[in-house]
Design an enzyme around this catalytic site. Structure first.
Site, PDB file in Angstrom:
ATOM      1  N   HIS A 235     -55.090 -70.425  29.878  1.00 60.86           N
ATOM      2  CA  HIS A 235     -55.041 -71.408  30.960  1.00 60.86           C
ATOM      3  C   HIS A 235     -53.729 -71.365  31.745  1.00 60.86           C
ATOM      4  CE1 HIS A 235     -58.729 -73.048  29.283  1.00 60.86           C
ATOM      5  NE2 HIS A 235     -58.125 -73.165  28.122  1.00 60.86           N
ATOM      6  N   ASN A 295     -52.302 -81.108  41.958  1.00 61.12           N
ATOM      7  CA  ASN A 295     -50.902 -80.955  41.604  1.00 61.12           C
ATOM      8  C   ASN A 295     -50.075 -81.566  42.725  1.00 61.12           C
ATOM      9  OD1 ASN A 295     -50.891 -79.528  39.048  1.00 61.12           O
ATOM     10  ND2 ASN A 295     -51.827 -77.855  40.188  1.00 61.12           N
ATOM     11  N   ARG A 297     -47.120 -81.628  43.910  1.00 62.12           N
ATOM     12  CA  ARG A 297     -45.811 -80.966  44.023  1.00 62.12           C
ATOM     13  C   ARG A 297     -46.010 -79.609  44.679  1.00 62.12           C
ATOM     14  NH1 ARG A 297     -46.785 -77.177  40.199  1.00 62.12           N
ATOM     15  NH2 ARG A 297     -47.901 -77.810  38.320  1.00 62.12           N
TER      16      ARG A 297
END
Length: 662
Positions: A235, A295, A297
């Site tokens: 992952h 996400n 960011r």
């Protein structure tokens, strides 16, 4: 615009932010831990502030200390990079409460996307497709098992607060559900302080495609196209590309439109990424993708988006954080060509990608590729932090050419001193399915054995390594010792912990035979340069890059790096005087054992220090009987080539039970 910013991060992303800030005339403040006292990001910044010891909990996760450093330095804003505190809403609130700007999204946006179950409920409400599954609050085992039965196996158990593959379990058989659930809950609690999970349908041939989004405080939200991040191991992303291969216009429109809706649903500003899981069992289709997570960011893989758009995403971050509107409208954002990024790590692919902290004795990157790095030759990869060495990004008009350039760049990158994944990345670039754009997140797992196989050192690499290690030059008259016949030398090298013993025989001017038992391979036109060697063998013209640091030699030949060491402290006796009294490190390494102390009486051949270097342990032994006068190292010390380790006085060893008389 800000006059000065603090970067609450380290490594390549800190260096990346400094680069853009400098271009914009913005002063930078770096923070560093004790382990990063000599780090590249500290050297690049205009100012640097120590924030604590090496452990992240005492340094890069110490939000209070970072804010204190920003205020003391007169910074007006904090850029979090990625990882560490970048998606911590509490830190965002503390930054703003201190009167500083946070170069990222609001705390509310981060919270909205921070828990997977709540985020997916919000996305479904906003009309963004989500994977079928259970995202509710009930967490008892029997209930969750029943929900898994409804969804249909295989299912994926995921920690709702998770990321990076932690707290995730694939379950293909109902009989394994309870044990997998317990493991996911335990890992979620230990990693994120939250044991709650969600259950989702597992897509059997998944691709991971994400969309870069950007918003400002004026209500504008745009996307900057998509990236394919399907090449993963455990992952964790390995190679990313933009745009996604095989992406039809109608699917791109549906996916990017869903990403913009997702960002608007949480009133998002600054850089963010909407990640989708995609059915890769056939051609991409508009109803074959589902929201996975956001996400909040900047992403590690943002360079591929910069390559295809020609834009600087860090500059956009700074402008948006300063209150400016987005520089471009949606229809003004270009999409040109194709780009790849490969993540170069200090790790051992043949040992399950175990991190390989250690010295970087030599680091050289090629021309023709963008290199994002936080290290230099002579630095160390610390066991305290992510073992990334660099990111290599290539760009071309088409996918095949961009991939060819990536493979070339990887093959011309020369890093020695510790294990890296460079060979694995090159093998991955040659994988026929990946080359054709036929990949899913399981490709590396299926092909891992073939992708990580490493054979014995090549004869040519052994020749070049031996010539460098022993300082032999076939053009010099005294190549080796001879009584009659051809000059020859027996060499013993160490490569990857294994002894490589060969005979070198000088057959004529610049002509050498490498002998191994009854086998002999002849090399002609052997030529030595300052950092390279050439030879011809069997119609092959060979050119190697060669780096020598102390007793360590690294050979880059045909894209493969082979490290050699010549370390045998007993092979050459000290000549007397000061040399007998001092035991020094023969190369940069880590002290693993010091079985003696001041006053210890030792016999010739006794081990004084065990040093780990060049991926193996080396025992430094007493050259004669005597007494240890002083020990200047301890277990765990990182020492450089030539560092004094032990002072030793040769002499007759005292028998047990007797005392020396003065």
């Amino acid at each position: 615009m800000f006059a000065k910013i603090l970067i609450a991060n380290r490594g390549e992303i800190a260096c990346r932010v400094i680069e853009t800030a400098r271009k914009m005339g913005i002063a930078t403040v770096a923070v560093y831990s004790d382990a990063d006292a000599d780090a590249r990001h500290r050297a690049l910044a205009d100012e640097a502030v120590r924030i604590g010891p090496a452990p992240v909990s005492e340094s890069y996760l110490n939000g209070e200390r970072i804010i204190e450093a920003a205020r003391a330095a007169g910074a007006q804003a904090i850029h979090p990079g990625y990882g560490f505190l970048s998606e911590n809403p509490g830190f965002v609130g503390a930054v703003e409460a201190a009167g500083l700007a946070f170069i990222g999204p609001s705390a509310a946006s981060i919270r909205a996307m921070g828990l997977k179950d709540a985020a997916k409920a919000l996305m479904a409400e906003a009309g963004v497709p989500v994977v079928p599954g259970y995202h509710g609050a009930r967490q008892d085992t029997d209930f969750l098992a029943a929900e898994a039965d409804k969804i249909g196996y295989p299912v994926l158990i995921k920690a709702r607060a998770g990321g990076g593959g932690k707290g995730m379990r694939l379950v293909e058989d109902p009989a394994d559900f309870a044990a997998a659930l317990e493991g996911a809950q335990r890992e979620g609690q230990s990693s994120f302080g939250d044991a709650a999970v969600l259950i989702e349908k597992y897509i059997t041939t998944p691709r991971h495609i994400e969309v870069q989004v950007f918003g400002d405080r004026h209500g504008n939200v745009v996307h900057l196209w998509e990236r394919d991040c399907s090449l993963q191991r455990r992952h964790q992303k390995v190679i990313e590309e933009a745009p996604a291969p095989g992406m039809p216009p109608d699917v791109r429109a549906a996916m990017t439109g869903a990403a913009v809706r997702a960002a608007r649903a949480v009133d998002y500003h600054n850089a963010g990424t909407i990640e989708f899981i995609v059915d890769g069992s056939g051609p991409l289709r508009p109803d074959g993708f589902w929201f996975m997570e956001m996400n909040t960011r900047l992403q590690v893989e943002h360079p591929v988006t910069e390559a295809i758009t020609g834009l600087d995403l860090v500059e956009w971050q700074l402008r948006v954080a300063a209150g400016e509107a987005l520089p471009l409208a949606q229809d003004e954002i270009p999409l040109n060509g194709h780009a790849f990024e490969a993540r170069v790590y200090a790790e051992d692919p043949a040992k399950g990608f175990l991190p390989a902290p250690g010295p970087l004795l030599h680091v050289a990157f090629p021309d023709g590729a963008r290199v994002d790095t936080g290290v230099r030759g002579g630095d160390r990869i610390s066991a305290h932090y992510d073992p990334m060495i660099a990111k290599l990004t290539t760009h071309a008009a088409g996918r095949a050419e961009a991939l060819f350039r990536l493979r070339q760049a990887l093959g011309r990158t020369h890093i020695s001193g510790t294990s890296t994944n460079l060979g694995f990345l090159q093998a991955l670039c040659l994988d026929p399915d990946f080359a054709a754009g036929r990949m899913d997140t399981g490709l590396i797992g299926r092909e891992q054995e073939a992708l990580t196989h490493v054979g014995p050192p090549d004869d040519a690499a052994t020749l070049f390594g031996a010539l460098a290690a022993l300082d032999l030059d076939p053009a010099r008259p005294f190549f080796g010792f001879r009584l009659w016949g051809s000059a020859s030398r027996r060499v013993e090298l160490v490569s990857d912990g294994q002894l490589v013993a060969r005979g070198l025989r000088l057959l004529g001017p610049r002509q050498i035979a490498v002998e191994d038992g009854g086998r002999s391979v002849t090399f002609e036109a052997v030529t030595i340069g300052p950092d390279w060697m050439r030879a011809r063998q069997g119609g092959r013209n060979l050119l190697a890059r060669v780096a020598k640091v102390g007793s360590a030699v690294s050979v880059l030949l045909d894209g493969r790096i082979t490290d050699f060491a010549v370390i045998d402290p007993l092979a050459v006796e000290p000549s007397g005087g000061a040399a007998e009294n001092r035991i020094a490190a023969p190369m940069t390494g880590l002290v693993r054992s010091v079985p003696v102390e001041a006053g210890s009486q030792v016999a010739k051949g006794d081990i004084l220090v065990v040093l780990e270097a060049m991926k193996m342990e080396h025992s430094l032994r007493a050259a004669s009987d005597g007494v240890v006068q002083a020990v200047h190292c301890a277990v765990g010390d990182h020492v450089s080539d030539g560092t004094l380790l032990v002072e030793f006085a040769p002499g007759e060893r005292q028998p047990e039970g007797e005392e020396a008389h003065v």
